[in-house]
Design an enzyme around this catalytic site. Structure first.
Site, PDB file in Angstrom:
ATOM      1  CB  ALA A 105      -5.166  -3.626   0.929  1.00  0.00           C
TER       2      ALA A 105
ATOM      3  N   GLY B  84     -10.750  -8.196  -0.424  1.00  0.00           N
ATOM      4  CA  GLY B  84     -11.900  -8.583   0.393  1.00  0.00           C
ATOM      5  C   GLY B  84     -12.214  -7.683   1.565  1.00  0.00           C
TER       6      GLY B  84
ATOM      7  CG  ASN C  95      -5.537  -7.569  -2.705  1.00  0.00           C
ATOM      8  OD1 ASN C  95      -5.431  -6.702  -3.564  1.00  0.00           O
ATOM      9  ND2 ASN C  95      -5.596  -7.265  -1.419  1.00  0.00           N
TER      10      ASN C  95
ATOM     11  CG  MET D 255      -1.999  -1.039   1.219  1.00  0.00           C
ATOM     12  SD  MET D 255      -3.027  -0.984   2.712  1.00  0.00           S
ATOM     13  CE  MET D 255      -1.969  -1.889   3.870  1.00  0.00           C
ATOM     14  CB  VAL D 256       1.059   4.104  -2.378  1.00  0.00           C
ATOM     15  CG1 VAL D 256       1.743   5.470  -2.407  1.00  0.00           C
ATOM     16  CG2 VAL D 256       1.445   3.306  -3.611  1.00  0.00           C
TER      17      VAL D 256
ATOM     18  CD  GLN E   2       3.560  -3.933  -5.451  1.00  0.00           C
ATOM     19  OE1 GLN E   2       3.296  -2.788  -5.096  1.00  0.00           O
ATOM     20  NE2 GLN E   2       2.627  -4.817  -5.771  1.00  0.00           N
TER      21      GLN E   2
ATOM     22  CB  CYS F  51      -1.140   0.274  -9.117  1.00  0.00           C
ATOM     23  SG  CYS F  51      -1.509   1.942  -8.521  1.00  0.00           S
TER      24      CYS F  51
END
Length: 492
Positions: free
Chosen positions: A242, A216, A214, A19-20, A87, A116
């Protein structure tokens, strides 16, 4: 040299998603404390990372990847080395490989972001933009798998059709990746859109490698027991979380969620301990507070302009003072030790002197380096050779200059390479009893030389201008004469 560590397993794992601005070291460590098996760092762009240098931070006991502007782009530590996946955003196989080789000894795996949908990622052909270029996907992943020893993964979104999605993941599987993470939404869909568990399930049935589900957080994951429910609904090997983890990292805790204030205080401890930038700390805490941002505590957090002020909001001022004092004492101790080691160095062939270059003591555009170079030319020596090093602890520089096979350096370290080189030149000049160009040395022959050169240039310029003017007059006279002659021949 590559450090051999056990291969990372991606089956039956609970994973912190990349996550950025969120997936920095404090959040990753906190997720591990609460029970996460694997943590992904935030997406870091290959072009930025390839410019970084690896620095061991002895004060924080971390490994930092530092940009040319001294900004820490990626920070990691031993605690997470066997479970952190790096990542990156990339659209170039060779550049991706260069970054992977730079970090592979400090991480457990490498991931390529292919999901993304944000413009900052897609505009460079990265992120979800790669989904429309399977050839490039195959090239990047194959290059990484063949080029490094650590497992390689990728994170994608689903394509408009199931058939195209299955075709893509089968092609990805053939590159030799260790796992594939699937965000169960199309690139134009947002969190409020339902996650397509049936597509993730179809992908899981179509490939033999682990598939990580991913997406959910909105529909499924509100507490720990929901993680397994999402995994079963998606038929996946593992689950990547996330936003539910961003809101409360204790989502990974088997015993259930911890009170939010306790979670935030634990996060702050890591942020202070690892010198996280206050703006990043503040951002992550705001994501945790969510609807409580309008409370008194939330407003104070929003107004905070330093890590110390953030600590005071959460009644942790004493912790901040104690921790920063410990870190400062450690830094001072390491600095003193480094200086002692410098003094004890067996560099008996180097002539040393405690000097610094202060440009205020010299005329404009005149430096000791210029004087030393001028002297070497007159004495018919090879030009001076400067070797400069930077000390990792305090980022200061020291330079050694070699002149006529003798080395010289200052014992004082400087804040820039240029200043260190000037100091080395001063040591050499003073040792040889030569002028260095200071204002108090009287007549400065380099200034006089420059004045002569400037005057010669001006004289030559004036001479050239005179010739141009003369040539211009001659052309004008010739043109006028030719014009008169032509006119007399015209019939009347």
């Amino acid at each position: 040299m590559t450090v051999n560590t056990p291969a990372l397993c991606f089956r039956s794992k609970k994973i912190l998603a990349p996550m950025v601005r969120v997936g920095t070291l404090p959040m990753r460590l906190l997720a591990l404390d609460f029970g996460a098996d694997i943590v992904y760092c935030e997406e870091l762009i290959d072009i930025k990372m390839v410019q970084c240098k690896r620095v061991v931070n002895e004060v924080l006991e971390t490994v930092d990847f530092v940009a040319p502007n001294e900004r820490v782009v990626f920070r990691t530590c031993v605690r997470e080395r066997d479970c952190v996946v790096f990542q990156m955003g990339s659209a170039d196989a060779e550049r991706a490989l260069a970054v992977a080789k730079l970090v592979e000894n400090d991480v457990a795996g490498i991931d390529i972001n292919m999901g993304c949908p944000k413009e900052y990622s897609t505009k460079g052909g990265m992120g979800a933009a790669l989904l429309s270029d399977p050839d490039k996907i195959e090239c990047i992943l194959s290059t990484l798998v063949k080029g490094i020893c650590k497992p390689v993964t990728c994170k994608i979104r689903i394509l408009p059709s199931l058939e195209d999605t299955i075709s893509l993941v089968k092609r990805i599987e053939k590159t030799g990746v260790a796992a594939i993470a699937v965000h169960g939404r199309k690139k134009e869909e947002r969190p409020q859109h339902p996650v397509h568990c049936e597509v993730i399930k179809a992908i899981s049935e179509a490939v033999s490698i682990p598939v990580i589900a991913n997406g959910g957080s909105h529909d499924f994951i509100k507490e720990y027991t929901d993680i397994e429910a999402f995994q079963q609904a998606a038929g996946a090997s593992s689950v990547m979380i996330a936003r539910a983890a961003m809101w409360n990292p204790s989502i990974f805790r088997r015993e259930g969620l911890c009170p939010l204030k306790e979670v935030m205080q634990e996060y702050i401890k890591y942020a202070v301990r690892y010198d996280n930038h206050y703006t990043n700390t503040k951002y992550c805490l705001c994501q945790m507070l969510r609807e409580q941002l309008e409370t008194t505590e939330g407003k104070k957090l929003h107004a905070a302009q330093s890590t110390q002020e953030i600590c005071e909001v959460f009644e942790m001022g004493g912790f901040y003072e104690e921790t920063t004092a410990i870190l400062e004492a450690k830094k001072a101790s390491l600095k003193a030790k480094t200086q002692d080691e410098d003094e004890q160095m067996e560099d008996t062939d180097v002539i040393k002197m405690a000097v610094r270059f202060d440009k205020r003591e010299y005329p404009p555009q005149i430096t000791p380096k210029m004087y030393l170079l001028e002297w070497c030319r007159k004495a018919k020596h090879p030009q001076p050779v400067y070797e400069t090093v930077q000390r990792p602890l305090d980022k200061l520089f020291c330079s050694v200059v070699t002149v006529a096979e003798q080395k010289y350096r200052s014992t004082l370290w400087d804040k820039s390479k240029k200043l260190a080189e000037q100091a080395a030149a001063i040591v050499c000049l003073r040792t040889l009893g030569l002028p260095e160009g200071k204002l108090n040395e009287g007549e400065n022959h380099l200034i006089n030389k420059r004045k002569r050169e400037n005057q010669e240039f001006l004289n030559n310029k004036e001479h050239e201008d005179d010739l141009l003017v003369e040539a211009s007059h001659k052309r004008a006279h010739f043109t006028e004469g030719a014009s008169d002659s032509s006119s007399s021949e015209v019939p009347r």
